[in-house]
Design an enzyme around this catalytic site. Structure first.
Site, PDB file in Angstrom:
ATOM      1  N   CYS A  82      87.043 105.535 -37.137  1.00  0.00           N
ATOM      2  CA  CYS A  82      87.227 106.044 -35.770  1.00  0.00           C
ATOM      3  C   CYS A  82      87.450 104.933 -34.751  1.00  0.00           C
ATOM      4  CB  CYS A  82      86.034 106.893 -35.341  1.00  0.00           C
ATOM      5  SG  CYS A  82      85.949 108.451 -36.214  1.00  0.00           S
TER       6      CYS A  82
HETATM    7  N1  COA Z   1      77.533 127.548 -38.284  1.00  0.00           N
HETATM    8  C1  COA Z   1      76.252 127.962 -38.184  1.00  0.00           C
HETATM    9  N2  COA Z   1      75.193 127.192 -38.465  1.00  0.00           N
HETATM   10  C2  COA Z   1      75.440 125.919 -38.884  1.00  0.00           C
HETATM   11  C3  COA Z   1      76.757 125.428 -39.014  1.00  0.00           C
HETATM   12  C4  COA Z   1      77.827 126.291 -38.695  1.00  0.00           C
HETATM   13  N3  COA Z   1      79.102 125.894 -38.809  1.00  0.00           N
HETATM   14  N4  COA Z   1      76.698 124.148 -39.430  1.00  0.00           N
HETATM   15  C5  COA Z   1      75.396 123.845 -39.573  1.00  0.00           C
HETATM   16  N5  COA Z   1      74.632 124.917 -39.255  1.00  0.00           N
HETATM   17  C6  COA Z   1      73.177 125.005 -39.307  1.00  0.00           C
HETATM   18  C7  COA Z   1      72.585 123.987 -40.223  1.00  0.00           C
HETATM   19  O1  COA Z   1      72.586 124.436 -41.566  1.00  0.00           O
HETATM   20  C8  COA Z   1      71.203 123.822 -39.672  1.00  0.00           C
HETATM   21  O2  COA Z   1      70.376 124.868 -40.116  1.00  0.00           O
HETATM   22  P1  COA Z   1      68.833 124.595 -40.482  1.00  0.00           P
HETATM   23  O3  COA Z   1      68.226 124.158 -39.172  1.00  0.00           O
HETATM   24  O4  COA Z   1      68.392 125.911 -40.966  1.00  0.00           O
HETATM   25  O5  COA Z   1      68.845 123.503 -41.509  1.00  0.00           O
HETATM   26  C9  COA Z   1      71.405 123.998 -38.163  1.00  0.00           C
HETATM   27  O6  COA Z   1      72.637 124.712 -38.021  1.00  0.00           O
HETATM   28  C10 COA Z   1      71.497 122.696 -37.431  1.00  0.00           C
HETATM   29  O7  COA Z   1      72.452 121.834 -38.108  1.00  0.00           O
HETATM   30  P2  COA Z   1      72.616 120.313 -37.806  1.00  0.00           P
HETATM   31  O8  COA Z   1      73.605 119.717 -38.753  1.00  0.00           O
HETATM   32  O9  COA Z   1      71.276 119.670 -37.742  1.00  0.00           O
HETATM   33  O10 COA Z   1      73.249 120.426 -36.339  1.00  0.00           O
HETATM   34  P3  COA Z   1      73.442 119.336 -35.232  1.00  0.00           P
HETATM   35  O11 COA Z   1      72.928 119.899 -33.990  1.00  0.00           O
HETATM   36  O12 COA Z   1      72.984 117.987 -35.668  1.00  0.00           O
HETATM   37  O13 COA Z   1      75.038 119.267 -35.061  1.00  0.00           O
HETATM   38  C11 COA Z   1      76.891 117.845 -35.673  1.00  0.00           C
HETATM   39  C12 COA Z   1      75.860 118.869 -36.134  1.00  0.00           C
HETATM   40  C13 COA Z   1      77.673 117.356 -36.877  1.00  0.00           C
HETATM   41  C14 COA Z   1      77.855 118.502 -34.673  1.00  0.00           C
HETATM   42  C15 COA Z   1      76.161 116.671 -34.968  1.00  0.00           C
HETATM   43  O14 COA Z   1      75.119 116.196 -35.776  1.00  0.00           O
HETATM   44  C16 COA Z   1      77.072 115.516 -34.635  1.00  0.00           C
HETATM   45  O15 COA Z   1      77.988 115.620 -33.851  1.00  0.00           O
HETATM   46  N6  COA Z   1      76.780 114.333 -35.215  1.00  0.00           N
HETATM   47  C17 COA Z   1      77.586 113.166 -35.009  1.00  0.00           C
HETATM   48  C18 COA Z   1      78.870 113.385 -35.696  1.00  0.00           C
HETATM   49  C19 COA Z   1      79.792 112.236 -35.574  1.00  0.00           C
HETATM   50  O16 COA Z   1      79.990 111.669 -34.536  1.00  0.00           O
HETATM   51  N7  COA Z   1      80.393 111.882 -36.663  1.00  0.00           N
HETATM   52  C20 COA Z   1      81.314 110.867 -36.678  1.00  0.00           C
HETATM   53  C21 COA Z   1      82.462 111.359 -37.410  1.00  0.00           C
HETATM   54  S1  COA Z   1      83.671 110.132 -37.389  1.00  0.00           S
END
Ligand code: COA
Length: 375
Positions: free
Chosen positions: A157
């Site tokens: 990225c």
């Molecule tokens: N729909 C519904 N529920 C979902 C889901 C979806 N598409 N995806 C995940 N969930 C659920 C999970 O299973 C989890 O359930 P649980 O609490 O029962 O385990 C819950 O929602 C929370 O998931 P989590 O992954 O902890 O969410 P989050 O708030 O951390 O958001 C991201 C996820 C990926 C958006 C976030 O962590 C993020 O942006 N991280 C940085 C990503 C990044 O910058 N990456 C770099 C890439 S280059």
């Protein structure tokens, strides 16, 4: 002799097709239902986990993403396929990435009032490269009719800001007079669309910036005052094997780790302080105070992450427009995100205004570019 490098033009290629969260979730849920029906016995026996549905509400709340552009929509949304279907190119045809980048590069040249004859080098900086060789950058150079040299580079990225630093240093030293830094990103092909945790994250796009000597600028431009790059190993965002997958004992198995993998929560927690401290250190060393900073063009991965970084850097909530987000329309487009934001939200700055472009991501990596408006 040293020259002042400047960004004199930017361009964005946006694919024609886009996928809304509604369409995305509908396709994912159809895939999950089909998977669960096909594996009903194993699920009932506790041998396989049932796939839960995805939710539009979750996606918007967790990421701020509303839609994403893609190079192919039909394959991605077909529950029997769940990945883009891109036509195989012949040996005499350019790569898809080269065509996307050429469109963005032509727009950047037009914006700068320049032609290919004014360009001395092409750097193709992207997270994934469609053709390792002869090199996507050399295809782009050939399609544009640029003299000089071209090469590909990859810093996930952060590729765009690392590419800008490489080009700016060459312009500053006089080894080249100008360079196009292009970032074609077909993220849809590295994304695992069957994984609920990340299927909403990425989109496709290509961006380009033209970097010239400030004295060569034909119109308003942004002088590059300073650049800073940093990396620190983390395996929380990864893509295993790459071209080596054919050499593995399990051959061409459709393994999850051959696509984008991340531990999103850890990334969120660990990258935020790294980026905030990086920007603060860069600004302090260049005597740029928060009050002087007119705009932050940040990597576009997650809205809460960007809001947090903006607040940390400015010491207050950013005013509307101070830290523009484009991820609601484009999603995470890897290296291209901060450049889309820069391209769309920089024309209104006035002579002498200072801003910072910052990208961050896998590696971990972070790159920042402090720019000042001229003209
Ligand atoms: N729909 C519904 N529920 C979902 C889901 C979806 N598409 N995806 C995940 N969930 C659920 C999970 O299973 C989890 O359930 P649980 O609490 O029962 O385990 C819950 O929602 C929370 O998931 P989590 O992954 O902890 O969410 P989050 O708030 O951390 O958001 C991201 C996820 C990926 C958006 C976030 O962590 C993020 O942006 N991280 C940085 C990503 C990044 O910058 N990456 C770099 C890439 S280059």
């Amino acid at each position: 002799m040293s020259f002042t490098p400047a960004i004199t033009g930017t361009g964005v290629f946006t694919p024609e097709l886009s996928i809304s969260n509604t369409e995305l979730v509908e396709a994912f849920n159809a895939y999950a239902d089909k998977f669960n029906a096909e594996h009903a016995d194993a699920i009932a026996a506790g041998e396989v986990d049932a796939k839960p549905h995805s939710s539009e509400e979750f996606i918007l709340k967790a990421s701020g993403i509303e839609r994403r552009y893609v190079m192919d929509k039909a394959g991605v949304l077909n529950p029997d396929v769940m990945h883009p279907l891109l036509r195989q190119r012949g040996d005499d045809e350019p790569s898809i990435m080269a065509e996307m980048a050429v469109d963005a590069a032509q727009k950047a040249l037009k914006a700068a009032g320049k032609t290919a004859a004014d360009v001395g080098a092409v750097i193709c900086a992207a997270s994934n490269l469609e053709r390792a060789y002869p090199a996507v950058a050399i295809e782009i150079q050939d399609l544009l009719g640029v003299q000089g040299f071209a090469f590909d580079m990859n810093v996930a990225c952060s590729s765009a800001t690392f590419g800008i630093q490489a080009a700016a240093d060459m312009v500053r030293s006089g080894s080249i007079r100008s360079a196009l830094v292009v970032n074609p990103e077909i993220c849809s092909a590295h994304l695992e669309w069957r994984d609920r945790d990340c299927h909403f994250i990425f989109g496709d796009v290509a961006t380009a910036v033209l970097i010239e000597r400030s004295e060569d600028a034909a119109g308003p431009h942004f002088e590059i005052k300073s650049t800073r790059c940093a990396t620190e190993f983390s395996n929380n965002i990864r893509n295993n094997n790459g071209y080596l997958r054919r050499s593995r004992p399990d051959g061409l198995a459709d393994r999850r780790d051959m696509q984008f993998m991340q531990n999103g929560r850890k990334v969120f927690k660990e990258v935020l302080p790294m980026v905030s401290q990086h920007i603060a250190g860069h600004m302090a060393d260049e005597d740029v105070t928060a009050d002087q900073l007119k705009r932050l063009w940040l990597h576009q991965a997650n809205k809460s992450m960007n809001d947090f970084i903006g607040k940390k850097v400015l010491g207050r909530d950013p005013a509307p427009g101070e830290q523009p987000n484009i991820l609601q329309d484009y999603a995470n487009t890897s290296s291209a995100g901060s450049i889309i934001a820069f391209s769309q939200y920089s024309d209104d700055l006035a002579e002498g205004d200072t801003g910072i472009i910052c990208s961050f991501g896998a590696g971990y990596s972070v790159g920042s570019v402090i720019v000042e408006r001229r003209g």
